[in-house]
Write a protein that holds these residues in place. Sequence first.
Motif, PDB file in Angstrom:
ATOM      1  N   ALA A  46       0.836  -1.199   0.000  1.00 35.51           N
ATOM      2  CA  ALA A  46       0.000   0.000   0.000  1.00 35.51           C
ATOM      3  C   ALA A  46       0.876   1.257   0.000  1.00 35.51           C
ATOM      4  O   ALA A  46       1.813   1.382   0.798  1.00 35.51           O
ATOM      5  N   ASP A  47       0.570   2.167  -0.934  1.00 39.27           N
ATOM      6  CA  ASP A  47       1.260   3.457  -1.026  1.00 39.27           C
ATOM      7  C   ASP A  47       2.765   3.328  -1.273  1.00 39.27           C
ATOM      8  O   ASP A  47       3.541   4.240  -0.971  1.00 39.27           O
ATOM      9  N   ARG A  48       3.199   2.181  -1.794  1.00 40.94           N
ATOM     10  CA  ARG A  48       4.614   2.010  -2.100  1.00 40.94           C
ATOM     11  C   ARG A  48       4.816   1.997  -3.609  1.00 40.94           C
ATOM     12  O   ARG A  48       3.921   1.709  -4.371  1.00 40.94           O
ATOM     13  N   GLY A  49       6.039   2.291  -4.023  1.00 37.80           N
ATOM     14  CA  GLY A  49       6.316   2.357  -5.447  1.00 37.80           C
ATOM     15  C   GLY A  49       5.957   3.721  -5.991  1.00 37.80           C
ATOM     16  O   GLY A  49       5.929   4.718  -5.270  1.00 37.80           O
ATOM     17  N   ASP A  55       8.792   0.281  -8.635  1.00 34.11           N
ATOM     18  CA  ASP A  55       7.796  -0.768  -8.865  1.00 34.11           C
ATOM     19  C   ASP A  55       8.478  -2.101  -9.196  1.00 34.11           C
ATOM     20  O   ASP A  55       8.087  -3.158  -8.690  1.00 34.11           O
ATOM     21  N   ALA A  56       9.502  -2.060 -10.045  1.00 37.83           N
ATOM     22  CA  ALA A  56      10.214  -3.283 -10.413  1.00 37.83           C
ATOM     23  C   ALA A  56      10.885  -3.909  -9.203  1.00 37.83           C
ATOM     24  O   ALA A  56      10.893  -5.141  -9.050  1.00 37.83           O
ATOM     25  N   SER A  57      11.415  -3.086  -8.310  1.00 34.78           N
ATOM     26  CA  SER A  57      12.073  -3.606  -7.104  1.00 34.78           C
ATOM     27  C   SER A  57      11.079  -4.293  -6.179  1.00 34.78           C
ATOM     28  O   SER A  57      11.355  -5.361  -5.614  1.00 34.78           O
ATOM     29  N   LEU A  58       9.909  -3.701  -6.011  1.00 33.95           N
ATOM     30  CA  LEU A  58       8.884  -4.317  -5.169  1.00 33.95           C
ATOM     31  C   LEU A  58       8.388  -5.631  -5.771  1.00 33.95           C
ATOM     32  O   LEU A  58       8.167  -6.618  -5.061  1.00 33.95           O
ATOM     33  N   LEU A  59       8.225  -5.644  -7.089  1.00 31.01           N
ATOM     34  CA  LEU A  59       7.817  -6.877  -7.757  1.00 31.01           C
ATOM     35  C   LEU A  59       8.864  -7.970  -7.574  1.00 31.01           C
ATOM     36  O   LEU A  59       8.526  -9.149  -7.414  1.00 31.01           O
ATOM     37  N   ALA A  60      10.142  -7.578  -7.566  1.00 33.21           N
ATOM     38  CA  ALA A  60      11.214  -8.555  -7.388  1.00 33.21           C
ATOM     39  C   ALA A  60      11.111  -9.234  -6.027  1.00 33.21           C
ATOM     40  O   ALA A  60      11.325 -10.451  -5.912  1.00 33.21           O
ATOM     41  N   VAL A  61      10.784  -8.473  -5.003  1.00 31.93           N
ATOM     42  CA  VAL A  61      10.637  -9.053  -3.665  1.00 31.93           C
ATOM     43  C   VAL A  61       9.547 -10.127  -3.664  1.00 31.93           C
ATOM     44  O   VAL A  61       9.732 -11.240  -3.152  1.00 31.93           O
ATOM     45  N   TRP A  62       8.427  -9.823  -4.260  1.00 34.70           N
ATOM     46  CA  TRP A  62       7.300 -10.759  -4.321  1.00 34.70           C
ATOM     47  C   TRP A  62       7.669 -11.997  -5.140  1.00 34.70           C
ATOM     48  O   TRP A  62       7.405 -13.136  -4.732  1.00 34.70           O
ATOM     49  N   ALA A 115       6.448  -3.945 -14.206  1.00 38.69           N
ATOM     50  CA  ALA A 115       6.618  -2.499 -14.060  1.00 38.69           C
ATOM     51  C   ALA A 115       6.048  -1.748 -15.259  1.00 38.69           C
ATOM     52  O   ALA A 115       5.462  -0.660 -15.113  1.00 38.69           O
ATOM     53  N   LEU A 116       6.194  -2.320 -16.460  1.00 34.44           N
ATOM     54  CA  LEU A 116       5.590  -1.722 -17.644  1.00 34.44           C
ATOM     55  C   LEU A 116       4.068  -1.715 -17.551  1.00 34.44           C
ATOM     56  O   LEU A 116       3.407  -0.738 -17.934  1.00 34.44           O
ATOM     57  N   LEU A 117       3.494  -2.809 -17.029  1.00 36.98           N
ATOM     58  CA  LEU A 117       2.041  -2.876 -16.885  1.00 36.98           C
ATOM     59  C   LEU A 117       1.538  -1.822 -15.905  1.00 36.98           C
ATOM     60  O   LEU A 117       0.506  -1.178 -16.137  1.00 36.98           O
ATOM     61  N   VAL A 118       2.255  -1.658 -14.794  1.00 35.67           N
ATOM     62  CA  VAL A 118       1.850  -0.644 -13.816  1.00 35.67           C
ATOM     63  C   VAL A 118       1.973   0.751 -14.415  1.00 35.67           C
ATOM     64  O   VAL A 118       1.086   1.606 -14.236  1.00 35.67           O
ATOM     65  N   GLY A 261       0.547  -3.146  -5.648  1.00 35.72           N
ATOM     66  CA  GLY A 261      -0.369  -3.988  -4.888  1.00 35.72           C
ATOM     67  C   GLY A 261      -1.553  -4.436  -5.724  1.00 35.72           C
ATOM     68  O   GLY A 261      -1.964  -5.616  -5.675  1.00 35.72           O
ATOM     69  N   ALA A 262      -2.112  -3.512  -6.497  1.00 37.86           N
ATOM     70  CA  ALA A 262      -3.257  -3.861  -7.342  1.00 37.86           C
ATOM     71  C   ALA A 262      -2.849  -4.839  -8.439  1.00 37.86           C
ATOM     72  O   ALA A 262      -3.577  -5.794  -8.742  1.00 37.86           O
ATOM     73  N   LEU A 263      -1.667  -4.621  -9.042  1.00 36.58           N
ATOM     74  CA  LEU A 263      -1.218  -5.533 -10.102  1.00 36.58           C
ATOM     75  C   LEU A 263      -0.966  -6.933  -9.551  1.00 36.58           C
ATOM     76  O   LEU A 263      -1.309  -7.931 -10.198  1.00 36.58           O
ATOM     77  N   LEU A 264      -0.377  -7.026  -8.359  1.00 31.71           N
ATOM     78  CA  LEU A 264      -0.130  -8.353  -7.791  1.00 31.71           C
ATOM     79  C   LEU A 264      -1.434  -9.057  -7.442  1.00 31.71           C
ATOM     80  O   LEU A 264      -1.536 -10.286  -7.561  1.00 31.71           O
TER      81      LEU A 264
END
Length: 398
Positions: A46-49, A55-62, A115-118, A261-264
């Motif tokens: 929430a509220d990150r990225g 965004d790419a870094s957060l996706l990498a964690v997931w 990240a491109l999708l977001v 968060g929404a994309l995930l």
Amino acid sequence: MKSIRPLLEAPTYARARLQLGIGGVGTVVVMSILLLALGVPGTLFADRGGSFLADASLLAVWLVAAAVAVVPFEFLGGFVVPRAFGRRHPTGVVWATGWLRGVLVVTLWMCLAGALLVLAGRLGGRPAAVGVLGIVCLLMLMAQSLAAKLVGGIRAGEARLDELDEALGEGNDVPRIDVLAAQDEGFTGGIAGLPGGERLVLPLQWIGRFEADALALLVRRRAAILRNGLRAYGLLAAVAWTLATFALATVLPGAGVATVGALLTTSLWFTLLSFVGLLVLPTPSRAAARAADALTLADGSVDAAALASALSDLDRLQDDEPQRPDGVERIFHPIPALGPRLAAAEALAVDAAVPRPAPWHLARTAIYLSIAGLNPLHRLVHCNVGRPELWVFLPSDG
């Protein structure tokens, strides 16, 4: 060890792989449902990225966490099960190195796509994100051979094709052939590229295994698939399925494309819809395999016994299961069992029946394309779990 004993005591290698695939896919499906029910992506991110790199870094964690969660299934599929059943397999160190390389490449790939999708979703909403997904899918099809080299460590193979050219004869309509060298005996190559620019991808091991006439038969089969539009129809259906299921996923509860968060959350819904595809897409894929066999026999240059011999050899390189229960095949297998498959091909060829257009390799092409939607199931199905060389070119029907 007790938990894997039933797996290692399965009656055949094919059934062991099927059990493993069911376990891996089922685990991801249950985890996806739980994560959706608890709203985990929205809570964590929430509220990150807000920027492409963030965004790419957060996706990498997931995505790294997802890879770690399923590594037991992959280790079983890539090393333990093949060794237990006396099939070709790498050493533990070689497997771990190959798996790590494949996961890192696919994770980077998914991070960039996500990240491109977001970014597209933030700028243009859901339609823009779906459009970007379509572009990513087309790029994946155009660069499939390159992707296989990067993900699976597959290299270009050096082989003289003089005997093959002679067996094919002058004036053949076979597209350009690329040879790739993979260590996994289940690697079948396939057809790469978009319609109009296709290339046939042959495994180097086939050139040493098959006589020139048998190899020419398999090449003619793939040429017939192209000539009669089966592959183009399969690509169209796979891309349409991927875009439609992703678009549907974006409007389900909690989903979206404008934040990580929404994309995930969307990707979790997309994973569940992709699971539905694992159940329904094998049926048209089996029909396309049978149509390809019939078209190969119908042109009169291929003998039914020769086709049966070549396909039998290929079956032994896969799960070595020429017969299987109807229920198992209907749900889990996009490639029909060898016995009924050959009988159907001969019947169609004798009747001079020309099969209707069928979506060749639909189920497994859709699995490959689902990488663009961040679907972890792309490498957990029974044919490729734990086998990075088969994550991009999933085994085909010949």
